[in-house]
Structures are given as C-alpha cells and as structure tokens.
Scaffold this motif. Structure first.
Motif, PDB file in Angstrom:
ATOM      1  N   UNK A  32      19.771 -41.313 -19.519  1.00 40.88           N
ATOM      2  CA  UNK A  32      19.080 -40.261 -18.765  1.00 40.88           C
ATOM      3  C   UNK A  32      17.988 -39.555 -19.580  1.00 40.88           C
ATOM      4  N   UNK A  33      18.254 -39.209 -20.835  1.00 36.98           N
ATOM      5  CA  UNK A  33      17.268 -38.443 -21.619  1.00 36.98           C
ATOM      6  C   UNK A  33      15.982 -39.223 -21.868  1.00 36.98           C
ATOM      7  N   UNK A  34      16.044 -40.473 -22.361  1.00 37.87           N
ATOM      8  CA  UNK A  34      14.787 -41.220 -22.526  1.00 37.87           C
ATOM      9  C   UNK A  34      14.067 -41.456 -21.200  1.00 37.87           C
ATOM     10  N   UNK A  35      14.822 -41.647 -20.135  1.00 37.34           N
ATOM     11  CA  UNK A  35      14.212 -41.832 -18.818  1.00 37.34           C
ATOM     12  C   UNK A  35      13.483 -40.559 -18.408  1.00 37.34           C
ATOM     13  N   UNK A  36      14.122 -39.402 -18.591  1.00 37.40           N
ATOM     14  CA  UNK A  36      13.499 -38.123 -18.262  1.00 37.40           C
ATOM     15  C   UNK A  36      12.231 -37.919 -19.093  1.00 37.40           C
ATOM     16  N   UNK A  37      12.304 -38.236 -20.409  1.00 42.42           N
ATOM     17  CA  UNK A  37      11.135 -38.097 -21.287  1.00 42.42           C
ATOM     18  C   UNK A  37       9.975 -38.965 -20.798  1.00 42.42           C
ATOM     19  N   UNK A  38      10.284 -40.190 -20.428  1.00 42.66           N
ATOM     20  CA  UNK A  38       9.244 -41.096 -19.928  1.00 42.66           C
ATOM     21  C   UNK A  38       8.657 -40.567 -18.618  1.00 42.66           C
ATOM     22  N   UNK A  39       9.519 -40.102 -17.739  1.00 43.41           N
ATOM     23  CA  UNK A  39       9.050 -39.581 -16.458  1.00 43.41           C
ATOM     24  C   UNK A  39       8.119 -38.391 -16.668  1.00 43.41           C
ATOM     25  N   UNK A  40       8.493 -37.480 -17.551  1.00 43.44           N
ATOM     26  CA  UNK A  40       7.639 -36.321 -17.830  1.00 43.44           C
ATOM     27  C   UNK A  40       6.299 -36.759 -18.417  1.00 43.44           C
ATOM     28  N   UNK A  41       6.315 -37.775 -19.294  1.00 41.15           N
ATOM     29  CA  UNK A  41       5.068 -38.296 -19.861  1.00 41.15           C
ATOM     30  C   UNK A  41       4.211 -38.939 -18.777  1.00 41.15           C
ATOM     31  N   UNK A  42       4.834 -39.702 -17.888  1.00 39.51           N
ATOM     32  CA  UNK A  42       4.086 -40.321 -16.791  1.00 39.51           C
ATOM     33  C   UNK A  42       3.451 -39.255 -15.891  1.00 39.51           C
ATOM     34  N   UNK A  43       4.172 -38.185 -15.630  1.00 43.42           N
ATOM     35  CA  UNK A  43       3.628 -37.084 -14.828  1.00 43.42           C
ATOM     36  C   UNK A  43       2.472 -36.407 -15.556  1.00 43.42           C
ATOM     37  N   UNK A  44       2.678 -36.044 -16.819  1.00 43.37           N
ATOM     38  CA  UNK A  44       1.642 -35.301 -17.548  1.00 43.37           C
ATOM     39  C   UNK A  44       0.402 -36.144 -17.823  1.00 43.37           C
ATOM     40  N   UNK A  45       0.564 -37.468 -17.910  1.00 40.18           N
ATOM     41  CA  UNK A  45      -0.586 -38.344 -18.131  1.00 40.18           C
ATOM     42  C   UNK A  45      -1.252 -38.774 -16.826  1.00 40.18           C
ATOM     43  N   UNK A  46      -0.781 -38.243 -15.695  1.00 41.66           N
ATOM     44  CA  UNK A  46      -1.458 -38.462 -14.428  1.00 41.66           C
ATOM     45  C   UNK A  46      -1.110 -39.744 -13.694  1.00 41.66           C
ATOM     46  N   UNK A  47      -0.071 -40.447 -14.104  1.00 40.95           N
ATOM     47  CA  UNK A  47       0.317 -41.667 -13.389  1.00 40.95           C
ATOM     48  C   UNK A  47       0.990 -41.347 -12.060  1.00 40.95           C
ATOM     49  N   UNK A  48       1.544 -40.164 -11.946  1.00 36.29           N
ATOM     50  CA  UNK A  48       2.191 -39.731 -10.705  1.00 36.29           C
ATOM     51  C   UNK A  48       1.375 -38.564 -10.162  1.00 36.29           C
ATOM     52  N   UNK A  49       0.777 -38.776  -9.006  1.00 37.89           N
ATOM     53  CA  UNK A  49      -0.049 -37.727  -8.399  1.00 37.89           C
ATOM     54  C   UNK A  49       0.788 -36.675  -7.710  1.00 37.89           C
ATOM     55  N   UNK A  50       1.836 -37.105  -6.983  1.00 42.04           N
ATOM     56  CA  UNK A  50       2.628 -36.164  -6.199  1.00 42.04           C
ATOM     57  C   UNK A  50       3.901 -36.834  -5.727  1.00 42.04           C
ATOM     58  N   UNK A  51       4.846 -36.012  -5.334  1.00 34.43           N
ATOM     59  CA  UNK A  51       6.057 -36.476  -4.663  1.00 34.43           C
ATOM     60  C   UNK A  51       5.943 -35.988  -3.228  1.00 34.43           C
ATOM     61  N   UNK A  52       5.982 -36.915  -2.272  1.00 35.00           N
ATOM     62  CA  UNK A  52       5.740 -36.545  -0.885  1.00 35.00           C
ATOM     63  C   UNK A  52       6.786 -37.154   0.043  1.00 35.00           C
ATOM     64  N   UNK A  53       6.857 -36.600   1.236  1.00 32.61           N
ATOM     65  CA  UNK A  53       7.652 -37.191   2.311  1.00 32.61           C
ATOM     66  C   UNK A  53       6.684 -37.925   3.227  1.00 32.61           C
ATOM     67  N   UNK A  54       6.979 -39.182   3.527  1.00 35.72           N
ATOM     68  CA  UNK A  54       6.159 -39.942   4.461  1.00 35.72           C
ATOM     69  C   UNK A  54       6.718 -39.717   5.860  1.00 35.72           C
ATOM     70  N   UNK A  55       5.905 -39.142   6.715  1.00 35.43           N
ATOM     71  CA  UNK A  55       6.352 -38.769   8.054  1.00 35.43           C
ATOM     72  C   UNK A  55       6.155 -39.923   9.027  1.00 35.43           C
ATOM     73  N   UNK A  56       7.010 -39.997  10.029  1.00 38.22           N
ATOM     74  CA  UNK A  56       6.919 -41.012  11.063  1.00 38.22           C
ATOM     75  C   UNK A  56       5.965 -40.495  12.136  1.00 38.22           C
ATOM     76  N   UNK A  57       4.739 -41.020  12.146  1.00 35.49           N
ATOM     77  CA  UNK A  57       3.726 -40.477  13.054  1.00 35.49           C
ATOM     78  C   UNK A  57       4.072 -40.736  14.513  1.00 35.49           C
ATOM     79  N   UNK A  58       4.763 -41.813  14.821  1.00 32.62           N
ATOM     80  CA  UNK A  58       5.137 -42.069  16.211  1.00 32.62           C
ATOM     81  C   UNK A  58       6.125 -41.019  16.720  1.00 32.62           C
TER      82      UNK A  58
END
Length: 166
Positions: free
Chosen positions: A47-73
């Motif tokens: 968990x800790x190395x995974x969390x560290x990597x995730x935070x680095x990916x976020x801070x380096x801009x690889x992840x723009x946002x966390x969103x919910x994809x809505x069902x338009x129909x």
C-alpha cells in the motif's frame, strides 16, 4: 514489498512511467473508486509504495481528475450529435471567444479546435431531435462568428474510452 524506484530519491519524480505506474493508471481508469489497498493488490505493490506512486502521478499531472461518468440516456439526453463548425474569422479574439462560450454550454460534452476543413469539432448530448433543434437555435447559433456548420447524429457508440490507455 518495497518499491526500489522510490528509494532512488527525489530524482524519481521526473522519470518516465514504468510498468507499475502504467498498471496503477489502468486500474484507476477502469475504476477510480478503488482504494489504495485494492490498487496495490491489482498492481502487485504494498500500500505505501502504491500510495507514493499515485501521489507522484497526480502531482506530475498524469491524472487530471477523478470523475463520475454519467449515463446520458438515463438523464434524458438520448442523442449524441457531432457538430463541425467553421468560423467566419480566425483571429485570436474570435477563436478565444467562441471556445470560451462552448465550454459554458452544458450540452457540450467535448469541443476541439481543429485543423482542416472545419475549425471546431463539438460533441453534444441532447434530448432527441427537438432538443437538438433547440440547442442550435437558442444556443449555438447565437454565438457570433459561425459561418457554417455540419451535424451528424451518432447511431451507436462502439467505444467510449474516457482517456488514453496507459
């Protein structure tokens, strides 16, 4: 499991994506609601190395946002329409004004400034042909500077991938 790439110090912040980074991004792309423990299990890290990597990916801009994809129909927006637009002027002010106005229209799902025959590629969600007609008349055609537009109704979505596969 210790993450040796993080032990190399802060220089790791600017390195290219490795296999573990890409697995983390793929896991999140498939389900952004995963917990750190679930992601770590999927990618073979603790968990800790995974969390560290995730935070680095976020801070380096690889992840723009966390969103919910809505069902338009289910939201009553049964039609997807692709609109290509040509402007009558191409100066910076006209392009900026048109693009800014597009981002304010809730029906617009995606909008791209493009090269080629048309200046903009716009994807909208509307409630049938009546909803599309209202969108054109009451919103899109009220934006100054449109010379020409062409519309195509999507019949069937064959692939809807929200971002590039990591």
């Amino acid at each position: 499991m210790d993450d040796p790439s993080m032990a190399a110090g802060r220089k790791a912040d600017k390195r290219e994506l490795d296999h573990a980074d890409r697995r983390i991004l793929r896991a999140l792309q498939n389900d952004a609601r995963l917990t750190i423990s679930q992601i770590a299990e999927k990618v073979g890290l603790s968990a800790t190395p995974c969390w560290n990597r995730l935070k680095r990916l976020e801070s380096n801009g690889y992840i723009d946002a966390y969103v919910a994809l809505l069902n338009q129909e289910k939201l009553g927006l049964s039609e997807t329409v692709i609109i290509e637009v040509t402007l009558d002027r191409h100066d910076e002010d006209a392009i900026e004004r048109f693009g800014r106005t597009l981002t304010e229209l809730p029906e617009v799902l995606e909008a791209y400034l493009t090269a080629g025959e048309y200046d903009y590629f716009i994807k909208v969600a509307v409630a049938g042909t009546a909803g599309y007609e209202a969108f054109l008349r009451e919103k899109l055609y009220r934006i100054p500077g449109i010379r020409h537009s062409r519309s195509s109704f999507a019949l069937l979505c064959l692939k809807d991938q929200p971002s590039v596969q990591a």
